[in-house]
Design an enzyme around this catalytic site. Structure first.
Site, PDB file in Angstrom:
ATOM      1  N   CYS A 164       0.814  -1.231   0.000  1.00  0.00           N
ATOM      2  CA  CYS A 164       0.000   0.000   0.000  1.00  0.00           C
ATOM      3  C   CYS A 164       0.840   1.271   0.000  1.00  0.00           C
ATOM      4  O   CYS A 164       0.364   2.330  -0.394  1.00  0.00           O
ATOM      5  CB  CYS A 164      -0.951  -0.001   1.187  1.00  0.00           C
ATOM      6  SG  CYS A 164      -2.049  -1.409   1.159  1.00  0.00           S
ATOM      7  N   HIS A 184      -4.169   7.139   1.432  1.00  0.00           N
ATOM      8  CA  HIS A 184      -4.330   5.790   0.907  1.00  0.00           C
ATOM      9  C   HIS A 184      -5.736   5.301   1.232  1.00  0.00           C
ATOM     10  O   HIS A 184      -6.259   5.563   2.315  1.00  0.00           O
ATOM     11  CB  HIS A 184      -3.270   4.865   1.525  1.00  0.00           C
ATOM     12  CG  HIS A 184      -3.525   3.418   1.245  1.00  0.00           C
ATOM     13  ND1 HIS A 184      -3.679   2.927  -0.028  1.00  0.00           N
ATOM     14  CD2 HIS A 184      -3.685   2.359   2.092  1.00  0.00           C
ATOM     15  CE1 HIS A 184      -3.913   1.628   0.035  1.00  0.00           C
ATOM     16  NE2 HIS A 184      -3.928   1.260   1.302  1.00  0.00           N
ATOM     17  N   ASN A 220     -10.044  -1.038  -2.079  1.00  0.00           N
ATOM     18  CA  ASN A 220      -8.621  -0.761  -1.853  1.00  0.00           C
ATOM     19  C   ASN A 220      -7.830  -1.272  -3.061  1.00  0.00           C
ATOM     20  O   ASN A 220      -7.739  -2.478  -3.276  1.00  0.00           O
ATOM     21  CB  ASN A 220      -8.184  -1.465  -0.567  1.00  0.00           C
ATOM     22  CG  ASN A 220      -6.726  -1.214  -0.214  1.00  0.00           C
ATOM     23  OD1 ASN A 220      -5.964  -0.670  -1.010  1.00  0.00           O
ATOM     24  ND2 ASN A 220      -6.334  -1.622   0.980  1.00  0.00           N
TER      25      ASN A 220
HETATM   26  O1  UT7 Z   1      -4.344  -1.456   2.724  1.00  0.00           O
HETATM   27  C1  UT7 Z   1      -3.898  -2.410   3.661  1.00  0.00           C
HETATM   28  C2  UT7 Z   1      -4.216  -1.995   5.000  1.00  0.00           C
HETATM   29  N1  UT7 Z   1      -5.447  -2.604   5.441  1.00  0.00           N
HETATM   30  C3  UT7 Z   1      -6.187  -1.968   6.290  1.00  0.00           C
HETATM   31  O2  UT7 Z   1      -5.905  -0.842   6.635  1.00  0.00           O
HETATM   32  C4  UT7 Z   1      -7.392  -2.690   6.907  1.00  0.00           C
HETATM   33  C5  UT7 Z   1      -7.544  -2.250   8.317  1.00  0.00           C
HETATM   34  N2  UT7 Z   1      -8.583  -3.007   9.032  1.00  0.00           N
HETATM   35  C6  UT7 Z   1      -9.868  -2.838   8.753  1.00  0.00           C
HETATM   36  O3  UT7 Z   1     -10.226  -2.059   7.905  1.00  0.00           O
HETATM   37  C7  UT7 Z   1     -10.872  -3.615   9.571  1.00  0.00           C
HETATM   38  O4  UT7 Z   1     -10.224  -4.357  10.578  1.00  0.00           O
HETATM   39  C8  UT7 Z   1     -11.737  -4.583   8.704  1.00  0.00           C
HETATM   40  C9  UT7 Z   1     -12.743  -3.777   7.900  1.00  0.00           C
HETATM   41  C10 UT7 Z   1     -10.879  -5.374   7.775  1.00  0.00           C
HETATM   42  C11 UT7 Z   1     -12.502  -5.553   9.578  1.00  0.00           C
HETATM   43  O5  UT7 Z   1     -13.287  -4.881  10.538  1.00  0.00           O
HETATM   44  P1  UT7 Z   1     -13.305  -5.379  12.062  1.00  0.00           P
HETATM   45  O6  UT7 Z   1     -14.246  -4.526  12.780  1.00  0.00           O
HETATM   46  O7  UT7 Z   1     -11.886  -5.395  12.532  1.00  0.00           O
HETATM   47  O8  UT7 Z   1     -13.923  -6.824  11.943  1.00  0.00           O
HETATM   48  P2  UT7 Z   1     -13.288  -8.221  12.362  1.00  0.00           P
HETATM   49  O9  UT7 Z   1     -12.258  -8.659  11.403  1.00  0.00           O
HETATM   50  O10 UT7 Z   1     -12.933  -8.187  13.806  1.00  0.00           O
HETATM   51  O11 UT7 Z   1     -14.551  -9.166  12.185  1.00  0.00           O
HETATM   52  C12 UT7 Z   1     -15.734  -8.975  12.981  1.00  0.00           C
HETATM   53  C13 UT7 Z   1     -16.751  -9.988  12.519  1.00  0.00           C
HETATM   54  C14 UT7 Z   1     -16.213 -11.413  12.481  1.00  0.00           C
HETATM   55  O12 UT7 Z   1     -17.228 -12.280  12.869  1.00  0.00           O
HETATM   56  P3  UT7 Z   1     -17.272 -12.891  14.367  1.00  0.00           P
HETATM   57  O13 UT7 Z   1     -15.971 -13.629  14.518  1.00  0.00           O
HETATM   58  O14 UT7 Z   1     -17.385 -11.700  15.265  1.00  0.00           O
HETATM   59  O15 UT7 Z   1     -18.473 -13.754  14.345  1.00  0.00           O
HETATM   60  C15 UT7 Z   1     -15.914 -11.624  11.019  1.00  0.00           C
HETATM   61  O16 UT7 Z   1     -15.972 -12.979  10.645  1.00  0.00           O
HETATM   62  O17 UT7 Z   1     -17.184  -9.692  11.194  1.00  0.00           O
HETATM   63  C16 UT7 Z   1     -17.040 -10.845  10.374  1.00  0.00           C
HETATM   64  N3  UT7 Z   1     -16.720 -10.431   9.015  1.00  0.00           N
HETATM   65  C17 UT7 Z   1     -17.656 -10.192   8.100  1.00  0.00           C
HETATM   66  N4  UT7 Z   1     -18.982 -10.265   8.124  1.00  0.00           N
HETATM   67  C18 UT7 Z   1     -19.666  -9.958   6.995  1.00  0.00           C
HETATM   68  C19 UT7 Z   1     -15.504 -10.214   8.476  1.00  0.00           C
HETATM   69  N5  UT7 Z   1     -15.625  -9.834   7.211  1.00  0.00           N
HETATM   70  C20 UT7 Z   1     -16.961  -9.823   6.932  1.00  0.00           C
HETATM   71  C21 UT7 Z   1     -17.706  -9.519   5.775  1.00  0.00           C
HETATM   72  N6  UT7 Z   1     -19.050  -9.598   5.860  1.00  0.00           N
HETATM   73  N7  UT7 Z   1     -17.124  -9.138   4.614  1.00  0.00           N
END
Ligand code: UT7
Length: 343
Positions: free
Chosen positions: A121, A270, A300
Protein backbone atom coordinates in the site's frame (compact mmCIF):
# COMPACT_ATOMS: atom_id res chain seq x y z
CA UNK A 1 19.83 20.78 -8.52
CA UNK A 2 16.51 20.65 -10.42
CA UNK A 3 13.17 20.31 -8.69
CA UNK A 4 11.08 17.20 -9.31
CA UNK A 5 7.39 17.77 -10.10
CA UNK A 6 4.45 15.69 -11.22
CA UNK A 7 4.08 16.68 -14.86
CA UNK A 8 1.27 14.26 -15.77
CA UNK A 9 -1.24 11.89 -14.20
CA UNK A 10 -3.27 8.98 -15.56
CA UNK A 11 -5.44 6.10 -14.41
CA UNK A 12 -7.36 3.13 -15.62
CA UNK A 13 -9.86 0.83 -13.94
CA UNK A 14 -11.30 -2.25 -15.63
CA UNK A 15 -14.94 -1.89 -16.70
CA UNK A 16 -16.50 -4.72 -14.67
CA UNK A 17 -18.20 -3.32 -11.54
CA UNK A 18 -18.67 -5.77 -8.65
CA UNK A 19 -21.01 -4.47 -5.95
CA UNK A 20 -21.18 -5.69 -2.37
CA UNK A 21 -24.39 -7.50 -3.26
CA UNK A 22 -22.59 -9.19 -6.17
CA UNK A 23 -20.12 -10.70 -3.67
CA UNK A 24 -23.10 -12.40 -2.08
CA UNK A 25 -25.14 -13.31 -5.16
CA UNK A 26 -22.36 -14.12 -7.66
CA UNK A 27 -19.74 -15.61 -5.33
CA UNK A 28 -21.94 -16.96 -2.54
CA UNK A 29 -20.09 -15.04 0.19
CA UNK A 30 -21.98 -14.77 3.47
CA UNK A 31 -21.86 -10.99 3.77
CA UNK A 32 -24.10 -7.96 3.52
CA UNK A 33 -23.63 -4.61 1.86
CA UNK A 34 -24.48 -3.00 5.22
CA UNK A 35 -21.56 -4.78 6.95
CA UNK A 36 -19.06 -3.75 4.28
CA UNK A 37 -20.28 -0.16 3.94
CA UNK A 38 -20.49 0.38 7.68
CA UNK A 39 -16.99 -0.97 8.41
CA UNK A 40 -15.14 0.25 5.32
CA UNK A 41 -17.22 2.64 3.20
CA UNK A 42 -16.78 0.36 0.16
CA UNK A 43 -19.83 0.04 -2.11
CA UNK A 44 -18.26 -1.56 -5.19
CA UNK A 45 -14.94 -2.44 -6.75
CA UNK A 46 -13.67 -3.28 -10.26
CA UNK A 47 -12.47 -6.74 -11.33
CA UNK A 48 -10.34 -7.31 -14.42
CA UNK A 49 -11.25 -10.16 -16.77
CA UNK A 50 -9.16 -13.31 -16.91
CA UNK A 51 -6.19 -12.74 -19.22
CA UNK A 52 -5.61 -9.19 -17.95
CA UNK A 53 -2.71 -8.51 -15.59
CA UNK A 54 -1.29 -5.56 -13.68
CA UNK A 55 0.98 -4.48 -16.55
CA UNK A 56 -2.06 -4.49 -18.88
CA UNK A 57 -3.99 -2.24 -16.50
CA UNK A 58 -0.93 0.01 -16.27
CA UNK A 59 -0.69 0.58 -20.04
CA UNK A 60 -3.62 3.03 -20.46
CA UNK A 61 -2.78 4.70 -17.13
CA UNK A 62 0.83 5.24 -18.23
CA UNK A 63 -0.20 6.44 -21.71
CA UNK A 64 -2.57 8.99 -20.15
CA UNK A 65 0.08 10.23 -17.70
CA UNK A 66 2.67 10.61 -20.46
CA UNK A 67 0.20 12.42 -22.72
CA UNK A 68 -0.81 14.78 -19.90
CA UNK A 69 2.87 15.44 -19.18
CA UNK A 70 3.20 16.64 -22.76
CA UNK A 71 6.04 14.27 -23.54
CA UNK A 72 6.47 11.16 -25.67
CA UNK A 73 6.83 7.66 -24.23
CA UNK A 74 10.34 7.65 -25.62
CA UNK A 75 11.22 10.64 -23.41
CA UNK A 76 10.95 8.44 -20.32
CA UNK A 77 14.26 7.67 -18.64
CA UNK A 78 13.00 5.10 -16.15
CA UNK A 79 9.97 3.05 -15.13
CA UNK A 80 9.11 2.43 -11.48
CA UNK A 81 6.33 -0.12 -11.03
CA UNK A 82 4.74 -0.59 -7.60
CA UNK A 83 2.55 -3.67 -7.19
CA UNK A 84 1.84 -6.60 -4.89
CA UNK A 85 0.14 -8.46 -7.73
CA UNK A 86 2.84 -8.78 -10.40
CA UNK A 87 2.28 -11.02 -13.41
CA UNK A 88 4.74 -13.59 -12.11
CA UNK A 89 7.16 -14.29 -9.27
CA UNK A 90 9.83 -12.85 -11.55
CA UNK A 91 10.60 -10.86 -13.60
CA UNK A 92 8.81 -7.80 -12.25
CA UNK A 93 5.88 -6.09 -13.94
CA UNK A 94 8.02 -3.09 -14.97
CA UNK A 95 9.63 -4.96 -17.86
CA UNK A 96 6.25 -6.24 -19.08
CA UNK A 97 4.94 -2.68 -19.03
CA UNK A 98 8.01 -1.45 -20.90
CA UNK A 99 7.41 -4.06 -23.59
CA UNK A 100 3.64 -3.38 -23.79
CA UNK A 101 4.27 0.37 -24.16
CA UNK A 102 6.38 -0.42 -27.24
CA UNK A 103 9.53 0.91 -25.62
CA UNK A 104 11.66 -2.02 -26.73
CA UNK A 105 10.75 -1.65 -30.41
CA UNK A 106 12.14 0.31 -33.31
CA UNK A 107 14.95 2.82 -33.62
CA UNK A 108 13.81 4.82 -30.58
CA UNK A 109 14.20 1.93 -28.13
CA UNK A 110 16.30 3.21 -25.22
CA UNK A 111 16.01 0.18 -22.97
CA UNK A 112 15.54 2.36 -19.90
CA UNK A 113 15.73 0.78 -16.44
CA UNK A 114 12.56 -0.77 -15.03
CA UNK A 115 12.37 -1.10 -11.26
CA UNK A 116 9.69 -3.01 -9.36
CA UNK A 117 8.76 -1.76 -5.90
CA UNK A 118 7.42 -4.28 -3.37
CA UNK A 119 5.98 -2.08 -0.66
CA UNK A 120 2.30 -2.87 -1.06
CA UNK A 121 0.00 0.00 0.00
CA UNK A 122 2.97 2.34 0.45
CA UNK A 123 4.48 1.24 -2.87
CA UNK A 124 3.48 4.35 -4.78
CA UNK A 125 5.08 6.67 -2.22
CA UNK A 126 8.22 4.53 -2.12
CA UNK A 127 8.28 4.81 -5.93
CA UNK A 128 7.63 8.55 -5.84
CA UNK A 129 10.53 9.03 -3.41
CA UNK A 130 12.82 6.98 -5.65
CA UNK A 131 11.76 8.90 -8.76
CA UNK A 132 12.21 12.24 -6.99
CA UNK A 133 15.75 11.29 -5.98
CA UNK A 134 16.61 10.14 -9.50
CA UNK A 135 15.32 13.40 -11.00
CA UNK A 136 16.91 15.69 -8.41
CA UNK A 137 20.26 13.94 -8.76
CA UNK A 138 20.18 14.54 -12.51
CA UNK A 139 20.18 10.81 -13.31
CA UNK A 140 16.78 11.08 -15.04
CA UNK A 141 14.58 13.83 -16.52
CA UNK A 142 11.29 11.95 -16.72
CA UNK A 143 10.41 8.94 -14.56
CA UNK A 144 7.15 7.02 -14.94
CA UNK A 145 5.82 5.89 -11.55
CA UNK A 146 3.00 3.38 -11.72
CA UNK A 147 0.88 1.67 -9.07
CA UNK A 148 -1.22 -1.17 -10.48
CA UNK A 149 -3.00 -4.14 -8.96
CA UNK A 150 -4.95 -7.15 -10.16
CA UNK A 151 -6.26 -8.30 -6.81
CA UNK A 152 -9.29 -10.13 -8.14
CA UNK A 153 -7.21 -13.10 -9.32
CA UNK A 154 -5.78 -13.75 -5.87
CA UNK A 155 -8.70 -13.12 -3.50
CA UNK A 156 -10.34 -15.89 -1.53
CA UNK A 157 -13.81 -15.15 -2.88
CA UNK A 158 -15.58 -17.37 -0.37
CA UNK A 159 -17.02 -16.83 3.11
CA UNK A 160 -13.74 -18.11 4.55
CA UNK A 161 -11.87 -15.19 2.98
CA UNK A 162 -14.51 -12.46 3.29
CA UNK A 163 -12.65 -10.32 5.85
CA UNK A 164 -9.94 -9.64 3.24
CA UNK A 165 -11.57 -10.30 -0.12
CA UNK A 166 -14.39 -7.80 0.37
CA UNK A 167 -11.86 -4.97 0.67
CA UNK A 168 -9.79 -5.11 -2.52
CA UNK A 169 -10.25 -4.11 -6.14
CA UNK A 170 -8.28 -3.81 -9.38
CA UNK A 171 -6.93 -0.64 -10.97
CA UNK A 172 -3.91 1.35 -12.06
CA UNK A 173 -2.65 4.88 -11.55
CA UNK A 174 0.42 6.56 -12.99
CA UNK A 175 2.34 9.80 -12.74
CA UNK A 176 5.33 11.21 -14.59
CA UNK A 177 7.94 12.82 -12.33
CA UNK A 178 9.90 15.39 -14.31
CA UNK A 179 12.79 17.80 -13.77
CA UNK A 180 12.10 21.54 -13.64
CA UNK A 181 13.91 24.74 -12.68
CA UNK A 182 10.59 26.23 -11.54
CA UNK A 183 10.11 26.44 -7.76
CA UNK A 184 7.46 23.71 -7.41
CA UNK A 185 7.06 19.99 -7.03
CA UNK A 186 7.72 17.21 -4.55
CA UNK A 187 9.07 18.80 -1.38
CA UNK A 188 9.63 16.89 1.85
CA UNK A 189 8.93 13.18 1.75
CA UNK A 190 9.45 10.50 4.33
CA UNK A 191 9.21 6.72 4.32
CA UNK A 192 9.16 4.24 7.17
CA UNK A 193 8.87 0.53 7.97
CA UNK A 194 8.41 -1.69 11.02
CA UNK A 195 9.39 -5.28 10.23
CA UNK A 196 8.08 -6.54 13.57
CA UNK A 197 4.69 -6.66 11.83
CA UNK A 198 5.88 -8.41 8.66
CA UNK A 199 3.43 -11.30 9.13
CA UNK A 200 0.46 -9.19 10.26
CA UNK A 201 -0.67 -8.58 6.69
CA UNK A 202 0.92 -10.99 4.26
CA UNK A 203 0.43 -13.45 1.43
CA UNK A 204 2.96 -16.25 1.98
CA UNK A 205 2.36 -18.48 -0.98
CA UNK A 206 5.72 -20.17 -0.57
CA UNK A 207 8.48 -20.50 2.01
CA UNK A 208 11.93 -20.33 0.44
CA UNK A 209 13.45 -21.81 3.63
CA UNK A 210 11.69 -25.10 2.91
CA UNK A 211 12.80 -27.84 0.51
CA UNK A 212 11.05 -27.62 -1.86
CA UNK A 213 9.72 -24.11 -1.32
CA UNK A 214 6.14 -25.23 -2.12
CA UNK A 215 4.96 -28.67 -0.87
CA UNK A 216 4.63 -31.22 -3.68
CA UNK A 217 2.36 -34.19 -4.16
CA UNK A 218 3.88 -37.60 -5.00
CA UNK A 219 3.42 -36.65 -8.67
CA UNK A 220 5.50 -33.48 -8.19
CA UNK A 221 2.55 -31.09 -8.36
CA UNK A 222 2.85 -28.02 -6.13
CA UNK A 223 0.17 -27.81 -3.43
CA UNK A 224 -0.63 -24.64 -1.52
CA UNK A 225 -3.05 -24.52 1.41
CA UNK A 226 -5.65 -21.69 1.26
CA UNK A 227 -4.17 -19.87 4.29
CA UNK A 228 -0.87 -19.57 2.39
CA UNK A 229 -2.35 -19.02 -1.05
CA UNK A 230 -4.46 -16.01 0.01
CA UNK A 231 -3.58 -12.87 1.97
CA UNK A 232 -4.09 -13.02 5.74
CA UNK A 233 -4.57 -9.98 7.92
CA UNK A 234 -5.08 -9.04 11.54
CA UNK A 235 -7.45 -6.23 10.59
CA UNK A 236 -7.73 -4.55 13.99
CA UNK A 237 -3.97 -4.40 14.47
CA UNK A 238 -3.53 -2.98 10.96
CA UNK A 239 -6.24 -0.40 11.61
CA UNK A 240 -4.64 0.83 14.86
CA UNK A 241 -1.17 1.09 13.38
CA UNK A 242 -2.45 2.74 10.20
CA UNK A 243 -4.06 5.56 12.17
CA UNK A 244 -0.95 6.07 14.33
CA UNK A 245 1.66 5.90 11.57
CA UNK A 246 -0.26 7.98 9.03
CA UNK A 247 -0.78 10.72 11.59
CA UNK A 248 2.89 10.60 12.65
CA UNK A 249 4.39 10.63 9.17
CA UNK A 250 2.10 13.46 8.04
CA UNK A 251 3.27 15.52 11.03
CA UNK A 252 6.90 14.72 10.18
CA UNK A 253 6.68 16.01 6.61
CA UNK A 254 4.75 19.09 7.77
CA UNK A 255 7.45 19.87 10.35
CA UNK A 256 10.21 19.27 7.78
CA UNK A 257 8.44 21.66 5.43
CA UNK A 258 7.70 24.22 8.17
CA UNK A 259 3.95 24.15 7.51
CA UNK A 260 0.77 23.36 9.43
CA UNK A 261 -1.95 20.96 8.36
CA UNK A 262 -4.12 24.00 7.61
CA UNK A 263 -1.64 25.10 4.89
CA UNK A 264 -2.49 21.97 2.88
CA UNK A 265 -5.14 22.38 0.18
CA UNK A 266 -5.70 18.73 -0.71
CA UNK A 267 -5.07 15.41 1.05
CA UNK A 268 -4.54 12.12 -0.76
CA UNK A 269 -4.93 9.41 1.86
CA UNK A 270 -4.33 5.79 0.91
CA UNK A 271 -7.73 4.18 0.43
CA UNK A 272 -7.71 1.14 2.75
CA UNK A 273 -10.74 2.00 4.81
CA UNK A 274 -12.89 5.12 4.71
CA UNK A 275 -13.18 4.91 8.50
CA UNK A 276 -9.38 5.20 8.94
CA UNK A 277 -9.36 8.32 6.78
CA UNK A 278 -12.41 9.83 8.45
CA UNK A 279 -10.78 9.28 11.83
CA UNK A 280 -7.63 11.08 10.63
CA UNK A 281 -9.67 13.84 9.05
CA UNK A 282 -11.67 14.43 12.24
CA UNK A 283 -8.65 14.23 14.50
CA UNK A 284 -6.72 16.73 12.37
CA UNK A 285 -9.75 18.96 11.74
CA UNK A 286 -9.52 18.67 7.95
CA UNK A 287 -12.63 19.97 6.13
CA UNK A 288 -14.36 17.62 3.65
CA UNK A 289 -13.58 19.75 0.61
CA UNK A 290 -9.84 19.16 1.11
CA UNK A 291 -10.08 15.37 0.96
CA UNK A 292 -10.67 13.14 -2.07
CA UNK A 293 -11.83 9.52 -1.84
CA UNK A 294 -12.56 6.73 -4.28
CA UNK A 295 -12.67 3.70 -1.99
CA UNK A 296 -16.48 3.75 -2.23
CA UNK A 297 -16.22 2.98 -5.98
CA UNK A 298 -12.96 1.04 -6.28
CA UNK A 299 -12.26 -0.56 -2.88
CA UNK A 300 -8.62 -0.76 -1.85
CA UNK A 301 -6.47 -0.75 -4.99
CA UNK A 302 -3.28 -0.84 -2.86
CA UNK A 303 -0.35 0.75 -4.77
CA UNK A 304 -2.80 2.37 -7.20
CA UNK A 305 -4.97 4.32 -4.73
CA UNK A 306 -2.98 7.56 -4.55
CA UNK A 307 -2.12 7.98 -8.26
CA UNK A 308 -5.75 7.19 -9.18
CA UNK A 309 -6.92 9.83 -6.68
CA UNK A 310 -4.51 12.37 -8.17
CA UNK A 311 -5.50 11.61 -11.77
CA UNK A 312 -9.22 11.80 -10.96
CA UNK A 313 -8.76 15.08 -9.08
CA UNK A 314 -6.95 16.57 -12.10
CA UNK A 315 -9.62 15.25 -14.46
CA UNK A 316 -12.41 16.72 -12.31
CA UNK A 317 -10.63 20.10 -12.18
CA UNK A 318 -10.29 19.89 -8.39
CA UNK A 319 -6.50 19.62 -8.32
CA UNK A 320 -4.94 22.76 -9.75
CA UNK A 321 -1.50 24.18 -10.29
CA UNK A 322 -0.20 25.98 -7.21
CA UNK A 323 -2.11 23.86 -4.66
CA UNK A 324 -0.20 22.40 -1.73
CA UNK A 325 -0.94 18.68 -1.40
CA UNK A 326 -0.16 15.88 1.02
CA UNK A 327 -0.07 12.18 0.12
CA UNK A 328 -0.03 9.64 2.96
CA UNK A 329 -0.02 5.83 2.90
CA UNK A 330 0.28 2.84 5.21
CA UNK A 331 0.23 -0.89 4.61
CA UNK A 332 1.75 -4.35 4.76
CA UNK A 333 5.25 -4.61 6.11
CA UNK A 334 4.30 -2.48 7.99
CA UNK A 335 5.44 0.28 5.67
CA UNK A 336 4.31 3.87 5.38
CA UNK A 337 5.14 7.17 3.76
CA UNK A 338 4.08 10.76 3.16
CA UNK A 339 4.99 13.55 0.78
CA UNK A 340 4.23 17.25 0.49
CA UNK A 341 3.78 18.36 -3.11
CA UNK A 342 3.43 21.87 -4.48
CA UNK A 343 1.36 20.98 -7.53
O1 UT7 B 1 -4.34 -1.46 2.72
C1 UT7 B 1 -3.90 -2.41 3.66
C2 UT7 B 1 -4.22 -2.00 5.00
N1 UT7 B 1 -5.45 -2.60 5.44
C3 UT7 B 1 -6.19 -1.97 6.29
O2 UT7 B 1 -5.90 -0.84 6.63
C4 UT7 B 1 -7.39 -2.69 6.91
C5 UT7 B 1 -7.54 -2.25 8.32
N2 UT7 B 1 -8.58 -3.01 9.03
C6 UT7 B 1 -9.87 -2.84 8.75
O3 UT7 B 1 -10.23 -2.06 7.90
C7 UT7 B 1 -10.87 -3.62 9.57
O4 UT7 B 1 -10.22 -4.36 10.58
C8 UT7 B 1 -11.74 -4.58 8.70
C9 UT7 B 1 -12.74 -3.78 7.90
C10 UT7 B 1 -10.88 -5.37 7.77
C11 UT7 B 1 -12.50 -5.55 9.58
O5 UT7 B 1 -13.29 -4.88 10.54
P1 UT7 B 1 -13.30 -5.38 12.06
O6 UT7 B 1 -14.25 -4.53 12.78
O7 UT7 B 1 -11.89 -5.39 12.53
O8 UT7 B 1 -13.92 -6.82 11.94
P2 UT7 B 1 -13.29 -8.22 12.36
O9 UT7 B 1 -12.26 -8.66 11.40
O10 UT7 B 1 -12.93 -8.19 13.81
O11 UT7 B 1 -14.55 -9.17 12.19
C12 UT7 B 1 -15.73 -8.97 12.98
C13 UT7 B 1 -16.75 -9.99 12.52
C14 UT7 B 1 -16.21 -11.41 12.48
O12 UT7 B 1 -17.23 -12.28 12.87
P3 UT7 B 1 -17.27 -12.89 14.37
O13 UT7 B 1 -15.97 -13.63 14.52
O14 UT7 B 1 -17.39 -11.70 15.26
O15 UT7 B 1 -18.47 -13.75 14.35
C15 UT7 B 1 -15.91 -11.62 11.02
O16 UT7 B 1 -15.97 -12.98 10.64
O17 UT7 B 1 -17.18 -9.69 11.19
C16 UT7 B 1 -17.04 -10.85 10.37
N3 UT7 B 1 -16.72 -10.43 9.02
C17 UT7 B 1 -17.66 -10.19 8.10
N4 UT7 B 1 -18.98 -10.26 8.12
C18 UT7 B 1 -19.67 -9.96 6.99
C19 UT7 B 1 -15.50 -10.21 8.48
N5 UT7 B 1 -15.63 -9.83 7.21
C20 UT7 B 1 -16.96 -9.82 6.93
C21 UT7 B 1 -17.71 -9.52 5.78
N6 UT7 B 1 -19.05 -9.60 5.86
N7 UT7 B 1 -17.12 -9.14 4.61
Amino acid sequence: MPNAFISGTGYYVPPRVVTNDDLRTQYGIDTTSEWIVQRTGIESRRYAEEGVGSADLAVPAAQMAVKNAGIALTDLDMIVFATLSPEHCFPGSGVYLQQKLGLCDGPNAKFVPALDVRNQCSGFLYGLGTATSMVKSGAAKHVLVVGAETHSAALDLSTRGRAVSSLFGDGAGAVVVSATDVDRGIRSWKLGADGRFADTLSQRIWDIRKRPFIPQSAEGVGQVQPELMFAQMDGKLVFKNAVMRMMEVLMEVCVAEGINGTDIDMFFFHQANLRINQYLQQHLGIPDEKVVHNIQRYGNTTAATIPILMAEAVEQGRLKRGMKCAAIAFGSGFTWGAAIIDW
